[in-house]
Design an enzyme around this catalytic site. Structure first.
Site, PDB file in Angstrom:
ATOM      1  N   GLY A  46      -0.114 -33.943 -31.496  1.00 53.80           N
ATOM      2  CA  GLY A  46      -0.948 -33.578 -30.892  1.00 53.80           C
ATOM      3  C   GLY A  46      -0.235 -32.198 -30.224  1.00 53.80           C
ATOM      4  O   GLY A  46       0.330 -31.321 -30.937  1.00 53.80           O
TER       5      GLY A  46
ATOM      6  N   THR B 214       1.794 -28.934 -28.136  1.00 56.01           N
ATOM      7  CA  THR B 214       2.832 -28.808 -27.423  1.00 56.01           C
ATOM      8  C   THR B 214       2.417 -29.434 -26.631  1.00 56.01           C
ATOM      9  O   THR B 214       4.080 -29.782 -25.406  1.00 56.01           O
ATOM     10  CB  THR B 214       3.597 -27.637 -28.249  1.00 56.01           C
ATOM     11  OG1 THR B 214       3.635 -27.052 -29.838  1.00 56.01           O
ATOM     12  CG2 THR B 214       4.603 -27.457 -27.949  1.00 56.01           C
ATOM     13  N   ALA B 215       1.910 -28.409 -25.916  1.00 52.67           N
ATOM     14  CA  ALA B 215       1.613 -28.634 -23.844  1.00 52.67           C
ATOM     15  C   ALA B 215       1.488 -30.042 -23.732  1.00 52.67           C
ATOM     16  O   ALA B 215       2.784 -30.903 -22.491  1.00 52.67           O
ATOM     17  CB  ALA B 215       1.062 -27.637 -23.623  1.00 52.67           C
ATOM     18  N   THR B 216       0.702 -30.932 -24.726  1.00 57.63           N
ATOM     19  CA  THR B 216       0.741 -32.181 -24.169  1.00 57.63           C
ATOM     20  C   THR B 216       1.501 -32.756 -24.717  1.00 57.63           C
ATOM     21  O   THR B 216       2.219 -33.748 -23.606  1.00 57.63           O
ATOM     22  CB  THR B 216      -0.493 -32.661 -24.807  1.00 57.63           C
ATOM     23  OG1 THR B 216      -1.913 -32.308 -24.683  1.00 57.63           O
ATOM     24  CG2 THR B 216      -1.141 -33.815 -24.387  1.00 57.63           C
TER      25      THR B 216
ATOM     26  N   GLU C  12       4.360 -35.212 -32.965  1.00 63.87           N
ATOM     27  CA  GLU C  12       3.987 -33.892 -33.776  1.00 63.87           C
ATOM     28  C   GLU C  12       3.553 -33.311 -33.775  1.00 63.87           C
ATOM     29  O   GLU C  12       2.458 -33.531 -32.629  1.00 63.87           O
ATOM     30  CB  GLU C  12       3.430 -34.711 -34.627  1.00 63.87           C
ATOM     31  CG  GLU C  12       5.250 -35.928 -35.714  1.00 63.87           C
ATOM     32  CD  GLU C  12       5.922 -35.751 -36.292  1.00 63.87           C
ATOM     33  OE1 GLU C  12       5.890 -34.016 -36.515  1.00 63.87           O
ATOM     34  OE2 GLU C  12       6.476 -35.889 -36.514  1.00 63.87           O
TER      35      GLU C  12
ATOM     36  N   CYS D  56      -1.967 -28.273 -38.795  1.00 56.48           N
ATOM     37  CA  CYS D  56      -0.874 -28.432 -37.767  1.00 56.48           C
ATOM     38  C   CYS D  56      -0.381 -27.537 -38.923  1.00 56.48           C
ATOM     39  O   CYS D  56       0.560 -26.632 -39.082  1.00 56.48           O
ATOM     40  CB  CYS D  56      -0.302 -29.028 -37.545  1.00 56.48           C
ATOM     41  SG  CYS D  56      -0.027 -30.261 -38.722  1.00 56.48           S
TER      42      CYS D  56
ATOM     43  N   GLU E 276      -0.140 -20.676 -30.994  1.00 61.45           N
ATOM     44  CA  GLU E 276      -0.909 -21.433 -32.079  1.00 61.45           C
ATOM     45  C   GLU E 276      -2.228 -21.116 -31.733  1.00 61.45           C
ATOM     46  O   GLU E 276      -2.840 -21.649 -30.626  1.00 61.45           O
ATOM     47  CB  GLU E 276      -0.498 -22.910 -32.055  1.00 61.45           C
ATOM     48  CG  GLU E 276      -0.939 -23.840 -32.722  1.00 61.45           C
ATOM     49  CD  GLU E 276      -0.953 -25.430 -33.347  1.00 61.45           C
ATOM     50  OE1 GLU E 276      -0.787 -26.209 -32.197  1.00 61.45           O
ATOM     51  OE2 GLU E 276      -0.902 -25.736 -34.279  1.00 61.45           O
TER      52      GLU E 276
END
Ligand code: TXE
Length: 475
Positions: free
Chosen positions: A226, A228-230, A248, A282, A379
Site C-alpha cells: 500500500g 508509504t504513509a500507511t 511493499e 507502483c 508519488e
C-alpha cells in the site's frame, strides 16, 4: 444492489455488528454494492477459525496442499471472464487488461507457489566427523495479508499463495475500494478443497479492521502492500510485538533513456510504463529522464503516441485507459497537475479531468520541472509523467537517486557495460534494461529506501512465511 459478506471458517457470513460501506463503480461514479465494515468481533471469529484449522493444514503433506492450490489456480482460469469483469467494474481498469493481465497473473501466483512448495528444501551443513546442522522451516500459524486497490486479485493472491503453500492459515483483507474479486475467491477456495478456516477474508476500512489485524497478537506476520504513509503505521504497530513484517510501498520510478537506445522501442514501452492501468501501478515509470542529445526527438515521438491513447468506458476494448479508482484519488492526481503548473511545469499533453460520469483523467505529460520539485519527488500514482533532461550518466544516476523511494528503474541503452554500471548505481530493488514489467516469479520483488522492507517472490516469500529453527547434532 449486491451485498457481499465476509468469508470465515469456509462460510460467507454477515459482519457481526451489521456495519456496511458503499462500493462505488469508478466507471460510472455510482454505488453498485455494499461491503462489510468488519470489526474486532469478526476478527476474533476469523482468528479462532484459523487456529482450529492450523494443525491439520500445517501438517498436511506439501503435495496435498500443492494440489489444492493448483485446483484453485484452475478455477480462477475457468472463471476468467467473470473475475475480469468484476475487477474492471470494481477498479475502473479496462476489462481487456484485467482479462489479459490481472486475473491470469492471480492464477499464476497460485500455480507458482503450488509448484514452489514441493520443490522447496531447507539447508543442511555437515562438519565432517564433528557435527551436522539442519534448518527446519516451520509455518508461523495465523498470518495477516493486507492488499491495495490497484491490482486487486493479483496482489491479494501474490501474498496469500506463498503463505498458504508454506502451511500457514491466513486472515486477508483486500482494499475496501476493490473487494469484489477477493470476495469471489472465498467460494473458489472452498471448491478447490481448501479446509474451512485456512483462508479467511475480512472486508472493511484500513484504519478499522486493517489495523486490528496488524495489532492482534494471533497474527504472527504481516504482509502489506500500500502507500508509504500507511506502511509506516503498519510497520510501527507490528514491530511492537516483534512480528515479521513485509512492506511493499510506493515508488517514484525513473525511466532513463540514453541516446544510444532503440528509440522506437523506448518510446513505445515508455508510453506503457507511464499509463498502463491509468498509471496506478507502483512500478510505473513516472519520471522519464532523457539524454540531452535525443530529448527533442523523444519528446515529439512520445507526445504523438500519447495523443493516440483513448480514455473511456472500462468495458470498451478500444479504451487504453479506464477510470481512476475513486473521486478522492482523482482529486489527488489533479491537485498534483495544478502543483506542477505552479512549480513551472509545461503541460505537453492532457492535464484535465474528462467531463463525464465516473473518474476519468487525461494521460498527462509535463516538462520543464526542476528535479527537486514536489511533482518530481512525490508519488502521484496516476496518469501523470514528467520529462526531464540529463547531460551524462552521472547526472542520470544522481537524479534517479534523488527521491526517498527506490522501487524500480528502467534503463534504455545498447551499451552492455553501461547497462550493468548504471543498474548497480541506481538505488532500486528492481531494474529493467530495455524492457518494463517483465516478471519471472522466482526473482525477489521489492524496494529499497522508503519503498519498503523485505522481499516477496520466489523462495523469499516462503522464507518470510516460515520460522527457521536450527538443529545441531554432534557426530
Ligand atoms: O492506500 P493505503 P490508499 C499509494 C498511492 C496512493 C496512496 C494511498 O500513492 O495514492 O498510496 O492509497 C489498508 N492498518 N499506493 O490510501 O491506505 C487499506 O484498507 C492496516 C501505492 O488507498 O495504503 C488497504 O487494504 N491496514 C500502492 C491497504 O491498506 C491499513 C498501492 C492499502 O491502503 C491501514 C496503493 C492501517 N492503519 C496505494 N490503513 C502500491 N505500492 O502498490 C489502510 N490500510
Amino acid at each position: 444492489m449486491q451485498k457481499i459478506q465476509n468469508f470465515i471458517n469456509g462460510e460467507y457470513i454477515d459482519p457481526i455488528k451489521g456495519n456496511y460501506i458503499d462500493n462505488v463503480d469508478p466507471g460510472t461514479g455510482k454505488v453498485f454494492a455494499s461491503i462489510p465494515n468488519s470489526t474486532q468481533e469478526d476478527l476474533e471469529k476469523a482468528v479462532s477459525a484459523s487456529q482450529c484449522a492450523f494443525p491439520e493444514w500445517s501438517s498436511m503433506a506439501a503435495d496435498k496442499r500443492s494440489r489444492i492450490l493448483h485446483k484453485l489456480a484452475d478455477l480462477i482460469e475457468d472463471n476468467l471472464e467473470e473475475l475480469a469483469r468484476m475487477e474492471s467494474r470494481d477498479n475502473g481498469k479496462p476489462f481487456w487488461l484485467a482479462k489479459a493481465v490481472d486475473i491470469p497473473r492471480a492464477s499464476a501466483n497460485f500455480r507458482f507457489y503450488a509448484s514452489a512448495i514441493v520443490n522447496f528444501s531447507s539447508e543442511a551443513q555437515v562438519s565432517e566427523g564433528f557435527m551436522v546442522n539442519y534448518t527446519r522451516r516451520a509455518p508461523l500459524g495465523t498470518v495477516g495479508c493486507i492488499s491495495p486497490w490497484n491490482l486487486p486479485l493479483y496482489l491479494f493472491s501474490w501474498k496469500i499463495a506463498p503463505a498458504l503453500a508454506m502451511g500457514n492459515c491466513v486472515i486477508a483483507k483486500p482494499s475496501e475500494l476493490t473487494p469484489m474479486t477477493a470476495y469471489m475467491l472465498g467460494e473458489l477456495s472452498k471448491e478447490a478443497g481448501m479446509p474451512a478456516g485456512v483462508l479467511n477474508i475480512l472486508h472493511g476500512e484500513g484504519k478499522g479492521i486493517g489495523q486490528a489485524i496488524v495489532e492482534h497478537t494471533a497474527t504472527k506476520a504481516i504482509s502489506f502492500t500500500g502507500g508509504t504513509a500507511t506502511g509506516k503505521i503498519v510497520g510501527a504497530t507490528a514491530s511492537q510485538q516483534f512480528k515479521k513484517v513485509s512492506l511493499e510501498l510506493g515508488g517514484k520510478n525513473p525511466n532513463i533513456v540514453f541516446s544510444d537506445c532503440d528509440l522506437e522501442e523506448a518510446v513505445k514501452t515508455s508510453v506503457k510504463s507511464s499509463f498502463t492501468n491509468q498509471g496506478e501501478i507502483c512500478l510505473c515509470g513516472s519520471r522519464i529522464l532523457i539524454e540531452d542529445a535525443i530529448y527533442d526527438e523523444f519528446k515529439e515521438k512520445f507526445v504523438k503516441e500519447c495523443q493516440k491513447l483513448v480514455v473511456g468506458d472500462p468495458s470498451d476494448d478500444n479504451s487504453n485507459l479506464g477510470a481512476l479508482v475513486s473521486e478522492s484519488h482523482l482529486q489527488k492526481v489533479d491537485s498534483y497537475v495544478k502543483l506542477a503548473i505552479e512549480e513551472g511545469g509545461r503541460i505537453l499533453h492532457g492535464g484535465n479531468r474528462i467531463e463525464k460520469d465516473g473518474f476519468y483523467y487525461e494521460p498527462t505529460v509535463i516538462e520543464g520541472l526542476d528535479e527537486n520539485c514536489r511533482t518530481n519527488l512525490e508519488e502521484i500514482f496516476g496518469p501523470v509523467v514528467t520529462l526531464n533532461r540529463f547531460k551524462d550518466e552521472n547526472e542520470a544516476i544522481r537524479i534517479s537517486n534523488s527521491t526517498r523511494y527506490g522501487l524500480s528503474c528502467t534503463i534504455w541503452t545498447s551499451d552492455l557495460k553501461r547497462a550493468h554500471r548504471v543498474s548497480h548505481a541506481v538505488q532500486s530493488g528492481i531494474i529493467w534494461v530495455n524492457c518494463w514489467l517483465v516478471r519471472d516469479l522466482r526473482t525477489p520483488f521489492g524496494g529499497m529506501k522508503d519503498s519498503g522492507i523485505g522481499r516477496e517472490g520466489g523462495n523469499e516469500a516462503l522464507r518470510f512465511f516460515s520460522e527457521p529453527q536450527n538443529v545441531c547434532i554432534k557426530l
